[in-house]
Design an enzyme around this catalytic site. Structure first.
Site, PDB file in Angstrom:
ATOM      1  N   GLY A  34       0.894  -1.342   0.192  1.00 31.05           N
ATOM      2  CA  GLY A  34       0.064  -0.029   0.086  1.00 31.05           C
ATOM      3  C   GLY A  34       0.799   1.432  -0.081  1.00 31.05           C
ATOM      4  N   CYS A  68       3.930  -8.706   1.862  1.00 32.66           N
ATOM      5  CA  CYS A  68       3.464  -9.491   0.969  1.00 32.66           C
ATOM      6  C   CYS A  68       4.892 -10.109   0.284  1.00 32.66           C
ATOM      7  CB  CYS A  68       2.845  -8.793  -0.107  1.00 32.66           C
ATOM      8  SG  CYS A  68       2.454  -9.526  -1.750  1.00 32.66           S
ATOM      9  N   CYS A  76       2.529 -13.284   0.727  1.00 31.53           N
ATOM     10  CA  CYS A  76       2.051 -13.862  -0.492  1.00 31.53           C
ATOM     11  C   CYS A  76       3.086 -14.250  -1.561  1.00 31.53           C
ATOM     12  CB  CYS A  76       1.238 -12.498  -1.432  1.00 31.53           C
ATOM     13  SG  CYS A  76       0.605 -11.102  -0.475  1.00 31.53           S
ATOM     14  N   LYS A  86       5.085 -17.324   0.106  1.00 30.40           N
ATOM     15  CA  LYS A  86       4.156 -18.472   0.230  1.00 30.40           C
ATOM     16  C   LYS A  86       3.698 -18.941  -0.902  1.00 30.40           C
ATOM     17  CE  LYS A  86       0.039 -17.395  -0.739  1.00 30.40           C
ATOM     18  NZ  LYS A  86      -0.854 -16.720   0.106  1.00 30.40           N
ATOM     19  N   ALA A 140      10.405   4.828  11.981  1.00 32.62           N
ATOM     20  CA  ALA A 140       9.682   6.337  11.990  1.00 32.62           C
ATOM     21  C   ALA A 140       8.984   6.248  13.535  1.00 32.62           C
ATOM     22  CB  ALA A 140       8.981   6.356  10.803  1.00 32.62           C
ATOM     23  N   TYR A 173      -6.438 -18.192   6.629  1.00 33.60           N
ATOM     24  CA  TYR A 173      -5.612 -18.276   5.438  1.00 33.60           C
ATOM     25  C   TYR A 173      -4.191 -18.953   5.550  1.00 33.60           C
ATOM     26  CZ  TYR A 173      -8.723 -14.578   3.026  1.00 33.60           C
ATOM     27  OH  TYR A 173      -9.524 -13.743   2.413  1.00 33.60           O
ATOM     28  N   ILE A 174      -3.700 -18.482   6.320  1.00 39.10           N
ATOM     29  CA  ILE A 174      -2.321 -18.810   6.636  1.00 39.10           C
ATOM     30  C   ILE A 174      -2.140 -20.407   7.076  1.00 39.10           C
ATOM     31  CG2 ILE A 174       0.118 -18.629   7.921  1.00 39.10           C
ATOM     32  CD1 ILE A 174      -0.602 -15.632   7.876  1.00 39.10           C
ATOM     33  N   GLU A 183      -2.840 -22.521   4.340  1.00 38.04           N
ATOM     34  CA  GLU A 183      -1.945 -22.564   3.003  1.00 38.04           C
ATOM     35  C   GLU A 183      -0.622 -23.248   3.527  1.00 38.04           C
ATOM     36  OE1 GLU A 183      -3.381 -18.687   0.516  1.00 38.04           O
ATOM     37  OE2 GLU A 183      -1.842 -18.554   1.912  1.00 38.04           O
ATOM     38  N   ARG A 196     -10.794 -24.303  16.027  1.00 41.25           N
ATOM     39  CA  ARG A 196     -11.924 -24.117  16.986  1.00 41.25           C
ATOM     40  C   ARG A 196     -13.347 -24.288  16.490  1.00 41.25           C
ATOM     41  NH1 ARG A 196     -11.578 -17.923  19.366  1.00 41.25           N
ATOM     42  NH2 ARG A 196     -11.714 -16.857  17.443  1.00 41.25           N
ATOM     43  N   THR A 237      -3.323  -7.724   0.140  1.00 35.05           N
ATOM     44  CA  THR A 237      -2.583  -6.847  -0.626  1.00 35.05           C
ATOM     45  C   THR A 237      -3.203  -5.835  -1.561  1.00 35.05           C
ATOM     46  OG1 THR A 237      -0.891  -8.257  -0.425  1.00 35.05           O
ATOM     47  CG2 THR A 237      -0.654  -6.827  -2.265  1.00 35.05           C
ATOM     48  N   HIS A 267     -13.812 -25.383 -24.307  1.00 38.17           N
ATOM     49  CA  HIS A 267     -14.096 -26.910 -24.180  1.00 38.17           C
ATOM     50  C   HIS A 267     -12.962 -27.446 -24.426  1.00 38.17           C
ATOM     51  CE1 HIS A 267     -16.062 -30.552 -23.272  1.00 38.17           C
ATOM     52  NE2 HIS A 267     -15.528 -30.974 -24.336  1.00 38.17           N
ATOM     53  N   GLU A 283     -15.755 -23.921 -17.947  1.00 35.93           N
ATOM     54  CA  GLU A 283     -16.891 -23.884 -18.740  1.00 35.93           C
ATOM     55  C   GLU A 283     -18.160 -24.031 -17.920  1.00 35.93           C
ATOM     56  OE1 GLU A 283     -17.357 -26.663 -21.958  1.00 35.93           O
ATOM     57  OE2 GLU A 283     -16.024 -28.222 -20.899  1.00 35.93           O
TER      58      GLU A 283
HETATM   59  P1  NDP Z   1      -7.221 -15.527   9.933  1.00 30.65           P
HETATM   60  O1  NDP Z   1      -7.881 -14.498  10.556  1.00 30.65           O
HETATM   61  O2  NDP Z   1      -7.456 -15.598   8.726  1.00 30.65           O
HETATM   62  O3  NDP Z   1      -7.303 -16.895  10.688  1.00 30.65           O
HETATM   63  C1  NDP Z   1      -7.222 -16.990  12.147  1.00 30.65           C
HETATM   64  C2  NDP Z   1      -7.214 -18.301  12.489  1.00 30.65           C
HETATM   65  O4  NDP Z   1      -6.991 -18.320  14.114  1.00 30.65           O
HETATM   66  C3  NDP Z   1      -8.869 -18.801  12.489  1.00 30.65           C
HETATM   67  O5  NDP Z   1      -8.895 -20.313  12.322  1.00 30.65           O
HETATM   68  C4  NDP Z   1      -9.259 -18.364  13.799  1.00 30.65           C
HETATM   69  O6  NDP Z   1     -10.509 -19.014  14.358  1.00 30.65           O
HETATM   70  C5  NDP Z   1      -8.175 -18.771  14.769  1.00 30.65           C
HETATM   71  N1  NDP Z   1      -7.975 -18.044  15.856  1.00 30.65           N
HETATM   72  C6  NDP Z   1      -8.031 -16.715  16.238  1.00 30.65           C
HETATM   73  N2  NDP Z   1      -8.098 -16.458  17.661  1.00 30.65           N
HETATM   74  C7  NDP Z   1      -8.312 -17.445  18.105  1.00 30.65           C
HETATM   75  C8  NDP Z   1      -8.466 -18.031  19.518  1.00 30.65           C
HETATM   76  N3  NDP Z   1      -8.391 -17.133  20.643  1.00 30.65           N
HETATM   77  N4  NDP Z   1      -8.522 -19.064  19.871  1.00 30.65           N
HETATM   78  C9  NDP Z   1      -8.465 -20.323  18.953  1.00 30.65           C
HETATM   79  N5  NDP Z   1      -8.359 -19.882  17.334  1.00 30.65           N
HETATM   80  C10 NDP Z   1      -8.307 -18.572  17.266  1.00 30.65           C
HETATM   81  O7  NDP Z   1      -5.562 -15.198  10.312  1.00 30.65           O
HETATM   82  P2  NDP Z   1      -4.401 -15.621   9.537  1.00 30.65           P
HETATM   83  O8  NDP Z   1      -3.304 -15.583  10.562  1.00 30.65           O
HETATM   84  O9  NDP Z   1      -4.535 -17.006   8.840  1.00 30.65           O
HETATM   85  O10 NDP Z   1      -4.109 -14.735   8.351  1.00 30.65           O
HETATM   86  C11 NDP Z   1      -4.021 -13.258   8.659  1.00 30.65           C
HETATM   87  C12 NDP Z   1      -4.540 -12.427   7.523  1.00 30.65           C
HETATM   88  O11 NDP Z   1      -3.584 -12.663   6.611  1.00 30.65           O
HETATM   89  C13 NDP Z   1      -5.603 -12.780   6.995  1.00 30.65           C
HETATM   90  O12 NDP Z   1      -6.728 -12.515   7.434  1.00 30.65           O
HETATM   91  C14 NDP Z   1      -5.628 -12.712   5.415  1.00 30.65           C
HETATM   92  O13 NDP Z   1      -6.308 -11.342   5.317  1.00 30.65           O
HETATM   93  C15 NDP Z   1      -4.460 -12.243   5.322  1.00 30.65           C
HETATM   94  N6  NDP Z   1      -3.731 -13.492   4.436  1.00 30.65           N
HETATM   95  C16 NDP Z   1      -4.128 -13.570   3.000  1.00 30.65           C
HETATM   96  C17 NDP Z   1      -3.800 -14.628   2.219  1.00 30.65           C
HETATM   97  C18 NDP Z   1      -4.209 -14.672   0.909  1.00 30.65           C
HETATM   98  O14 NDP Z   1      -4.891 -13.707   0.327  1.00 30.65           O
HETATM   99  N7  NDP Z   1      -4.367 -15.900   0.381  1.00 30.65           N
HETATM  100  C19 NDP Z   1      -2.757 -15.574   2.685  1.00 30.65           C
HETATM  101  C20 NDP Z   1      -2.349 -15.203   3.833  1.00 30.65           C
HETATM  102  C21 NDP Z   1      -2.847 -14.181   4.848  1.00 30.65           C
HETATM  103  P3  NDP Z   1     -11.929 -18.707  13.874  1.00 30.65           P
HETATM  104  O15 NDP Z   1     -12.168 -18.535  12.647  1.00 30.65           O
HETATM  105  O16 NDP Z   1     -12.792 -19.186  14.991  1.00 30.65           O
HETATM  106  O17 NDP Z   1     -11.726 -16.887  14.606  1.00 30.65           O
END
Ligand code: NDP
Length: 471
Positions: free
Chosen positions: A19, A46, A51, A54, A118, A189-190, A193, A210, A322, A446, A451
């Site tokens: 950004g 990123c 990104c 990864k 900064a 996401y992470i 992946e 959870r 991103t 096709h 498709e």
């Molecule tokens: P996410 O928010 O995607 O996932 C977090 C995970 O941790 C969820 O399963 C969540 O569960 C769990 N969690 C959070 N708090 C707790 C808790 N107190 N106890 C137990 N489980 C918990 O975060 P990530 O770290 O995976 O990624 C961070 C961000 O990075 C993403 O939101 C995304 O925006 C970005 N990203 C994007 C990618 C892409 O575009 N391909 C790739 C990687 C990252 P619950 O769902 O129940 O809250």
């Protein structure tokens, strides 16, 4: 643009991530005098810890499948071994190249680069202290008419006993060797992946989360299909579970879950969200307010509660993606330094999760659309052509969510090979507000999986308004 000599520069951007870099470059192209301060790595999360590395690692993890799948096509290939150190070296070289590209892109745009950390001294003044990124950097002070905070976010760990034994995505890209047993906490996401990456590279993977299904927030059918795909990838899923403690056990780590299960691992990866990076910015010397969850409060023009200071990207915790940060940076630079503003459709931001097979989505989920009224749902599930010969148990799921009253396609979802590549095109259709009839009159390519999106003639069910019922 009138010269403003009151300040050293017109615009100072803190953070050279996706950004910040876009904002700086566009502002400079409009004639603004721009500086960027970066203390860690050019290109931000990123490029360095997100990104880009990864995706390279996802690609690395898929070669084993190609070898195995080739047998069904007549190849007499033998499974090989994977060299983790070679992969990390190759990935690091590519990132180093990209760091250089970011620096030269900014320099060519006429942006002044400052390396260091900064910190606000007041609304228009930043002091910088060397961080080691540039050994020759010296402490400095710079004033700016506008300051943009684009410092991004940082991974969050759960506050469980032994959490310091776990790593986050900040460390996972530079592990000295490939862990044979990996326990991943979190199925966002992470988590998803890296479950795919490590499983593909041959590790034994436990995935702890959870919810009943992974990837909360995505369409339910996609989540269910992903759950199956994770099983098929050989990853052990521990649904509805949370870790209670992590202890070292010789060379290994033991993760205890709240249901009493104990998991042994060489590496525990916490992928439990990210939080905005605002600490040590000296915000207390400004009128910038942060919310309870730590994000910087902004208005619809990205301006903070201190006029002249703006914030974009993950530090605002809107949608941590991103391309969203890039769009925000671009909009802001246009608004401040030009008289033409481009419209961007944040509501139809497409999303992708690079599991194997990957998922991608745009627009509303079935549940979100059903909240708004009667919704026609079209679902297609099939075995992609490649796997009729490879023999691999892998299914593709495609889904269209159509507002019944207007027949507009309000959502598209897919899990299957090339889903992210395909979804980018569909995102244009959904952003343009095209109707199901437009999809129907489009001729397919096709033979492709894609498709299927233009040949889903029979509605699978109706959701919303009169309840979810099979047709
Ligand atoms: P996410 O928010 O995607 O996932 C977090 C995970 O941790 C969820 O399963 C969540 O569960 C769990 N969690 C959070 N708090 C707790 C808790 N107190 N106890 C137990 N489980 C918990 O975060 P990530 O770290 O995976 O990624 C961070 C961000 O990075 C993403 O939101 C995304 O925006 C970005 N990203 C994007 C990618 C892409 O575009 N391909 C790739 C990687 C990252 P619950 O769902 O129940 O809250």
């Amino acid at each position: 643009m009138p010269e403003n000599t009151l300040y050293d520069v017109d615009l100072l951007v803190i953070g050279a991530g996706s950004g910040g870099v876009r904002c700086a470059r566009i502002a400079a192209s409009h004639g603004a005098r721009v500086a960027v301060v970066e203390g860690r790595h050019w290109g931000g999360t990123c490029v360095n810890l997100g990104c880009v590395p990864k995706k390279l690692m996802v690609q690395a993890s898929e070669y084993g499948d190609y070898v195995a799948d080739s047998h069904g096509f007549g190849w007499n290939t033998e499974p090989g071994t994977h060299d983790w150190v070679k992969l990390i070296d190759a990935k690091d070289r590519e990132i180093h190249r990209l760091n250089g590209i970011y620096v030269s892109m900014l320099e060519k745009a006429g942006v002044r680069l400052i390396t260091g950390h900064a910190r606000f001294e007041n609304t228009h003044t930043i002091v910088t202290t060397p961080t080691g990124l540039d050994p020759e950097a010296k402490p400095g002070r710079i004033t700016a008419r506008h300051i943009v905070i684009a410092t991004g976010s940082t991974p969050t760990k759960l506050p469980v006993m032994g959490a310091d034994l776990a790593i986050t995505s900040d460390e996972v890209f530079s592990l000295p060797s490939m862990p044979r047993r990996v326990c991943i906490i979190g199925a966002g996401y992470i988590g998803i992946e890296f479950a795919g990456i490590f499983a593909g590279l041959g590790a034994s993977v436990d995935l702890v989360y959870r919810q009943a299904l992974p990837l909360r927030g995505f369409d339910e059918d996609l989540r269910t299909a992903l759950h199956d795909a994770i099983d098929q990838r050989g990853v052990r899923q521990h649904e509805k579970s949370s870790p209670t403690r992590i202890v070292r056990n010789g060379d290994a780590l033991t993760v205890t879950l709240d249901n009493g299960t104990r998991l042994e691992a060489d590496c525990v990866l916490m992928a439990t969200g990210r939080h905005p990076k605002t600490e040590k910015l000296g915000l207390e010397t400004t009128r910038v307010r942060t919310t309870e969850d730590g994000r910087i409060e902004i208005d619809r023009h990205f301006e903070t509660t201190d006029p002249g200071i703006f914030a974009i990207g993950d530090v605002t915790n809107h949608l941590n993606l991103t391309p969203v940060a890039i769009a925000e940076g671009h909009i802001l630079a246009d608004r401040l330094y030009s008289d033409h503003a481009r419209g961007w459709s944040f509501d139809t931001t497409p999303k992708a999760v690079f599991f194997t097979p990957p998922l991608a989505s745009v627009g509303l989920t079935e549940a979100e659309a059903a909240e708004q009224g009667a919704t026609d749902i079209y679902v297609s599930k099939f075995r992609p052509m490649r796997h009729t010969l490879s023999g691999r148990e892998r299914r593709t799921l495609m889904k269209l969510v159509v507002d019944q009253a207007t027949q507009k396609v309000v959502g598209a979802h897919m899990i299957g090979e090339d889903a992210p590549e395909l979804m980018q095109g569909l995102a244009i259709a959904v952003t343009a507000g095209l109707h199901k009839a437009d999809f129907d009159r489009t001729i397919g390519i096709h033979p492709t999986s894609a498709e299927e999106f233009v040949t889903m003639r029979t509605r699978t069910r109706v959701a919303g308004a009169r309840g979810r019922a099979d047709d």
